[in-house]
Design an enzyme around this catalytic site. Structure first.
Site, short mmCIF file in Angstrom:
data_model
loop_
_atom_site.label_atom_id
_atom_site.label_comp_id
_atom_site.label_asym_id
_atom_site.label_seq_id
_atom_site.Cartn_x
_atom_site.Cartn_y
_atom_site.Cartn_z
CG LEU A 32 113.97 -16.16 73.23
CD1 LEU A 32 113.90 -14.62 73.45
CD2 LEU A 32 112.60 -16.72 72.74
CG HIS A 36 112.20 -18.72 70.25
ND1 HIS A 36 113.15 -19.58 71.83
CD2 HIS A 36 111.22 -19.95 70.83
CE1 HIS A 36 112.56 -20.50 71.57
NE2 HIS A 36 111.51 -20.47 71.57
CE LYS A 150 110.71 -29.29 69.55
NZ LYS A 150 110.49 -28.59 70.24
#
Ligand code: PAF
Length: 282
Positions: A32, A36, A150
Protein backbone atom coordinates in the site's frame (compact mmCIF):
# COMPACT_ATOMS: atom_id res chain seq x y z
CA UNK A 1 -8.53 -4.77 11.74
CA UNK A 2 -7.07 -7.63 9.66
CA UNK A 3 -9.50 -10.43 8.69
CA UNK A 4 -8.35 -13.54 6.82
CA UNK A 5 -11.49 -15.59 6.68
CA UNK A 6 -14.46 -15.00 4.46
CA UNK A 7 -16.90 -16.06 7.22
CA UNK A 8 -15.66 -13.60 9.82
CA UNK A 9 -15.55 -10.82 7.25
CA UNK A 10 -19.15 -11.54 6.29
CA UNK A 11 -20.25 -11.61 9.95
CA UNK A 12 -18.63 -8.24 10.60
CA UNK A 13 -20.14 -6.71 7.47
CA UNK A 14 -23.58 -8.13 8.21
CA UNK A 15 -23.67 -6.13 11.46
CA UNK A 16 -22.66 -2.95 9.59
CA UNK A 17 -25.25 -3.61 6.88
CA UNK A 18 -28.02 -4.08 9.49
CA UNK A 19 -27.04 -0.67 10.90
CA UNK A 20 -27.73 0.76 7.44
CA UNK A 21 -24.06 1.38 6.68
CA UNK A 22 -22.88 1.78 3.08
CA UNK A 23 -20.01 -0.63 2.40
CA UNK A 24 -17.13 0.25 0.10
CA UNK A 25 -14.46 -2.07 -1.29
CA UNK A 26 -10.99 -1.00 -2.41
CA UNK A 27 -9.43 -4.07 -4.04
CA UNK A 28 -5.61 -4.06 -3.95
CA UNK A 29 -2.67 -6.40 -4.27
CA UNK A 30 -1.03 -4.84 -1.22
CA UNK A 31 2.24 -2.89 -0.99
CA UNK A 32 0.00 0.00 0.00
CA UNK A 33 1.12 3.52 -0.87
CA UNK A 34 -0.25 7.07 -1.11
CA UNK A 35 -2.14 6.16 -4.28
CA UNK A 36 -4.11 3.53 -2.35
CA UNK A 37 -4.61 6.03 0.45
CA UNK A 38 -6.23 8.49 -1.92
CA UNK A 39 -8.54 5.66 -3.15
CA UNK A 40 -9.38 4.76 0.45
CA UNK A 41 -10.10 8.40 1.35
CA UNK A 42 -12.25 8.68 -1.77
CA UNK A 43 -14.09 5.54 -0.62
CA UNK A 44 -14.69 7.08 2.82
CA UNK A 45 -16.25 10.12 1.17
CA UNK A 46 -18.90 7.79 -0.33
CA UNK A 47 -19.20 4.97 2.26
CA UNK A 48 -19.46 4.36 6.03
CA UNK A 49 -17.39 1.18 6.18
CA UNK A 50 -14.40 0.48 3.93
CA UNK A 51 -12.85 -2.91 3.23
CA UNK A 52 -9.40 -3.01 1.60
CA UNK A 53 -8.69 -6.42 0.12
CA UNK A 54 -5.04 -7.40 -0.10
CA UNK A 55 -4.58 -10.34 -2.44
CA UNK A 56 -1.82 -10.87 -5.00
CA UNK A 57 -3.94 -12.54 -7.64
CA UNK A 58 -1.89 -15.22 -9.43
CA UNK A 59 -4.19 -15.52 -12.45
CA UNK A 60 -3.68 -11.94 -13.65
CA UNK A 61 0.10 -12.27 -14.04
CA UNK A 62 1.27 -13.49 -17.42
CA UNK A 63 4.88 -13.28 -16.31
CA UNK A 64 6.01 -15.66 -13.54
CA UNK A 65 8.90 -13.44 -12.46
CA UNK A 66 6.60 -10.39 -12.14
CA UNK A 67 4.33 -12.45 -9.84
CA UNK A 68 7.27 -13.72 -7.84
CA UNK A 69 8.79 -10.25 -7.43
CA UNK A 70 5.53 -8.51 -6.61
CA UNK A 71 6.12 -6.84 -3.20
CA UNK A 72 4.24 -8.57 -0.33
CA UNK A 73 4.20 -7.43 3.30
CA UNK A 74 0.80 -7.64 4.99
CA UNK A 75 2.24 -6.53 8.36
CA UNK A 76 3.54 -3.34 6.78
CA UNK A 77 0.22 -2.82 4.95
CA UNK A 78 -1.70 -3.26 8.22
CA UNK A 79 0.62 -0.78 9.94
CA UNK A 80 0.16 1.68 7.07
CA UNK A 81 -3.62 1.53 7.45
CA UNK A 82 -3.47 1.66 11.27
CA UNK A 83 -1.59 4.95 10.91
CA UNK A 84 -3.81 6.52 8.25
CA UNK A 85 -7.27 4.94 8.49
CA UNK A 86 -7.42 2.72 11.60
CA UNK A 87 -11.11 1.86 11.21
CA UNK A 88 -10.52 0.21 7.81
CA UNK A 89 -10.96 -3.56 7.52
CA UNK A 90 -8.13 -5.34 5.69
CA UNK A 91 -9.27 -8.58 4.08
CA UNK A 92 -6.38 -10.90 3.25
CA UNK A 93 -7.87 -14.13 1.89
CA UNK A 94 -5.90 -17.28 1.16
CA UNK A 95 -5.74 -18.40 -2.46
CA UNK A 96 -8.18 -21.24 -1.60
CA UNK A 97 -10.85 -18.73 -0.44
CA UNK A 98 -10.77 -17.13 -3.87
CA UNK A 99 -10.13 -20.13 -6.12
CA UNK A 100 -11.78 -23.37 -5.11
CA UNK A 101 -10.01 -26.18 -6.92
CA UNK A 102 -7.78 -25.17 -9.81
CA UNK A 103 -6.21 -21.72 -9.70
CA UNK A 104 -7.37 -20.55 -13.11
CA UNK A 105 -9.36 -17.75 -14.69
CA UNK A 106 -12.86 -17.77 -15.97
CA UNK A 107 -13.12 -16.30 -19.47
CA UNK A 108 -15.21 -13.19 -20.05
CA UNK A 109 -16.32 -11.33 -23.17
CA UNK A 110 -15.05 -7.81 -22.46
CA UNK A 111 -15.29 -6.86 -26.15
CA UNK A 112 -13.04 -4.12 -27.53
CA UNK A 113 -11.88 -3.09 -24.04
CA UNK A 114 -9.33 -5.91 -23.99
CA UNK A 115 -8.15 -6.04 -27.60
CA UNK A 116 -5.33 -3.49 -27.28
CA UNK A 117 -2.71 -2.23 -24.84
CA UNK A 118 -2.74 -4.30 -21.60
CA UNK A 119 -5.10 -6.82 -23.21
CA UNK A 120 -2.76 -7.23 -26.17
CA UNK A 121 0.53 -7.31 -24.27
CA UNK A 122 -0.63 -9.28 -21.21
CA UNK A 123 -2.57 -12.24 -22.56
CA UNK A 124 -5.26 -13.42 -20.15
CA UNK A 125 -4.60 -10.56 -17.72
CA UNK A 126 -8.14 -9.18 -17.73
CA UNK A 127 -9.76 -12.61 -17.39
CA UNK A 128 -7.64 -12.96 -14.24
CA UNK A 129 -8.72 -9.53 -12.98
CA UNK A 130 -12.36 -10.33 -13.79
CA UNK A 131 -12.17 -13.70 -12.00
CA UNK A 132 -10.76 -12.32 -8.76
CA UNK A 133 -13.08 -9.32 -8.67
CA UNK A 134 -16.18 -11.38 -9.40
CA UNK A 135 -15.26 -13.52 -6.38
CA UNK A 136 -14.38 -10.54 -4.14
CA UNK A 137 -17.71 -8.88 -5.00
CA UNK A 138 -19.48 -12.18 -4.12
CA UNK A 139 -17.74 -12.36 -0.75
CA UNK A 140 -17.79 -8.70 0.32
CA UNK A 141 -21.06 -7.67 -1.41
CA UNK A 142 -19.98 -4.03 -1.40
CA UNK A 143 -22.38 -1.24 -2.34
CA UNK A 144 -19.54 0.52 -4.14
CA UNK A 145 -16.06 -0.44 -5.31
CA UNK A 146 -13.24 1.97 -6.10
CA UNK A 147 -10.58 1.78 -8.84
CA UNK A 148 -7.85 4.20 -9.85
CA UNK A 149 -7.82 5.80 -13.29
CA UNK A 150 -4.12 4.92 -13.55
CA UNK A 151 -5.47 1.54 -14.65
CA UNK A 152 -8.08 3.12 -16.88
CA UNK A 153 -8.46 0.07 -19.09
CA UNK A 154 -9.06 -2.03 -15.96
CA UNK A 155 -11.68 0.48 -14.78
CA UNK A 156 -13.71 0.06 -18.01
CA UNK A 157 -13.24 -3.72 -17.87
CA UNK A 158 -14.59 -3.81 -14.29
CA UNK A 159 -17.63 -1.75 -15.31
CA UNK A 160 -18.22 -4.28 -18.11
CA UNK A 161 -17.69 -7.18 -15.66
CA UNK A 162 -20.57 -6.08 -13.42
CA UNK A 163 -22.74 -5.59 -16.50
CA UNK A 164 -21.94 -9.21 -17.53
CA UNK A 165 -22.33 -10.77 -14.07
CA UNK A 166 -25.25 -8.57 -12.98
CA UNK A 167 -23.56 -8.00 -9.61
CA UNK A 168 -25.15 -5.13 -7.73
CA UNK A 169 -22.11 -2.96 -7.09
CA UNK A 170 -21.43 0.59 -8.23
CA UNK A 171 -17.98 0.94 -9.81
CA UNK A 172 -16.37 4.30 -9.11
CA UNK A 173 -13.23 5.59 -10.86
CA UNK A 174 -10.84 7.81 -8.89
CA UNK A 175 -8.28 10.29 -10.28
CA UNK A 176 -4.70 9.04 -10.58
CA UNK A 177 -2.58 9.94 -7.59
CA UNK A 178 0.84 11.31 -8.60
CA UNK A 179 4.00 12.31 -6.79
CA UNK A 180 5.16 15.94 -6.94
CA UNK A 181 6.86 15.27 -10.29
CA UNK A 182 3.80 13.67 -11.85
CA UNK A 183 4.87 10.02 -11.56
CA UNK A 184 1.75 7.88 -11.02
CA UNK A 185 1.82 6.11 -7.64
CA UNK A 186 2.26 2.36 -8.08
CA UNK A 187 3.42 -0.58 -5.99
CA UNK A 188 5.94 -1.25 -8.76
CA UNK A 189 7.65 2.09 -7.96
CA UNK A 190 9.00 0.37 -4.81
CA UNK A 191 11.24 -1.67 -7.11
CA UNK A 192 12.87 1.42 -8.67
CA UNK A 193 16.16 2.87 -7.44
CA UNK A 194 16.29 6.59 -6.55
CA UNK A 195 17.80 7.48 -9.92
CA UNK A 196 15.22 5.32 -11.75
CA UNK A 197 12.42 7.06 -9.82
CA UNK A 198 13.69 10.36 -11.20
CA UNK A 199 13.95 8.93 -14.74
CA UNK A 200 10.45 7.47 -14.50
CA UNK A 201 9.06 11.02 -14.61
CA UNK A 202 9.59 10.79 -18.39
CA UNK A 203 6.26 8.95 -18.70
CA UNK A 204 4.27 11.85 -17.24
CA UNK A 205 6.34 14.38 -19.22
CA UNK A 206 5.58 12.51 -22.44
CA UNK A 207 1.84 12.30 -21.68
CA UNK A 208 1.70 15.99 -20.76
CA UNK A 209 3.45 16.88 -24.04
CA UNK A 210 1.01 14.70 -25.98
CA UNK A 211 -1.88 16.56 -24.36
CA UNK A 212 -0.35 19.90 -25.42
CA UNK A 213 0.28 18.70 -29.00
CA UNK A 214 -3.10 17.03 -29.41
CA UNK A 215 -5.05 19.99 -30.86
CA UNK A 216 -2.41 21.09 -33.34
CA UNK A 217 -0.56 17.93 -34.46
CA UNK A 218 -1.53 14.75 -36.27
CA UNK A 219 -1.57 11.44 -34.42
CA UNK A 220 1.42 10.29 -36.53
CA UNK A 221 3.46 13.39 -35.53
CA UNK A 222 2.61 12.84 -31.88
CA UNK A 223 3.58 9.14 -32.06
CA UNK A 224 6.93 10.02 -33.67
CA UNK A 225 7.59 12.62 -30.99
CA UNK A 226 6.90 10.16 -28.16
CA UNK A 227 9.11 7.51 -29.76
CA UNK A 228 11.96 10.03 -30.01
CA UNK A 229 11.53 11.05 -26.36
CA UNK A 230 11.93 7.42 -25.29
CA UNK A 231 14.80 6.72 -27.70
CA UNK A 232 16.69 9.55 -25.99
CA UNK A 233 16.41 7.55 -22.70
CA UNK A 234 17.98 4.15 -23.46
CA UNK A 235 17.23 2.75 -19.99
CA UNK A 236 13.58 2.78 -21.05
CA UNK A 237 11.98 0.33 -23.42
CA UNK A 238 8.70 1.66 -24.73
CA UNK A 239 6.25 -1.24 -25.02
CA UNK A 240 3.36 0.73 -26.46
CA UNK A 241 2.10 4.24 -26.92
CA UNK A 242 -1.52 4.50 -28.07
CA UNK A 243 -4.06 7.23 -28.55
CA UNK A 244 -7.47 5.62 -28.21
CA UNK A 245 -11.10 6.59 -28.21
CA UNK A 246 -12.18 6.97 -24.60
CA UNK A 247 -15.41 5.00 -24.93
CA UNK A 248 -14.20 1.81 -26.69
CA UNK A 249 -10.40 1.96 -26.13
CA UNK A 250 -9.71 1.36 -29.82
CA UNK A 251 -6.52 3.05 -31.10
CA UNK A 252 -7.03 5.79 -33.63
CA UNK A 253 -4.98 7.25 -36.47
CA UNK A 254 -7.18 10.29 -37.05
CA UNK A 255 -9.23 12.64 -34.90
CA UNK A 256 -13.01 12.78 -35.17
CA UNK A 257 -14.97 15.82 -34.00
CA UNK A 258 -16.69 15.55 -30.59
CA UNK A 259 -14.85 12.29 -29.82
CA UNK A 260 -12.99 12.01 -26.49
CA UNK A 261 -9.45 10.64 -26.64
CA UNK A 262 -6.97 9.28 -24.12
CA UNK A 263 -3.27 8.46 -24.45
CA UNK A 264 -1.74 5.33 -22.89
CA UNK A 265 1.88 4.34 -22.30
CA UNK A 266 3.52 1.14 -21.07
CA UNK A 267 7.30 1.07 -20.72
CA UNK A 268 9.96 -0.99 -19.01
CA UNK A 269 12.49 0.86 -16.91
CA UNK A 270 15.04 -1.86 -16.33
CA UNK A 271 12.94 -4.84 -15.29
CA UNK A 272 10.05 -2.78 -13.93
CA UNK A 273 7.01 -2.31 -16.13
CA UNK A 274 5.22 1.01 -15.66
CA UNK A 275 1.91 2.18 -17.14
CA UNK A 276 0.08 5.48 -17.20
CA UNK A 277 -2.54 7.35 -19.23
CA UNK A 278 -4.08 10.79 -19.62
CA UNK A 279 -7.28 12.33 -20.99
CA UNK A 280 -6.33 14.48 -24.00
CA UNK A 281 -9.31 16.65 -24.90
CA UNK A 282 -11.74 16.48 -22.00
O1 PAF B 1 -5.34 -3.00 -9.71
C1 PAF B 1 -5.02 -3.98 -8.98
O2 PAF B 1 -4.28 -3.83 -8.01
C2 PAF B 1 -5.56 -5.36 -9.30
O3 PAF B 1 -5.68 -5.53 -10.68
C3 PAF B 1 -6.89 -5.65 -8.59
C4 PAF B 1 -7.99 -4.73 -9.04
C5 PAF B 1 -6.70 -5.56 -7.08
C6 PAF B 1 -7.34 -7.09 -8.91
O4 PAF B 1 -6.42 -8.04 -8.46
Amino acid sequence: MVINSKTSLQETLEIARKEGKIIGLVPTMGALHDGHLSLINFAYSHCDKVVVSVFVNPTQFNNASDLEKYPRDVTKDAEFLRTHNPETIIFTPEVSEIYSGKVESESFDFGSFVNYMEGEFRTGHFDGVGSVLKRLFEIVKPDKAFFGEKDYQQLLVVKKLVEITGQDVEIIGCPTSRNEFGLAQSSRNFRLTDSELKEAELIYKALSKVKKMFDTNSIKEIENDVEKMFEAHPSFELEYFSIVKEDDLIPTTNKEPKQKYRAFIAAFLGEVRLIDNMALNY
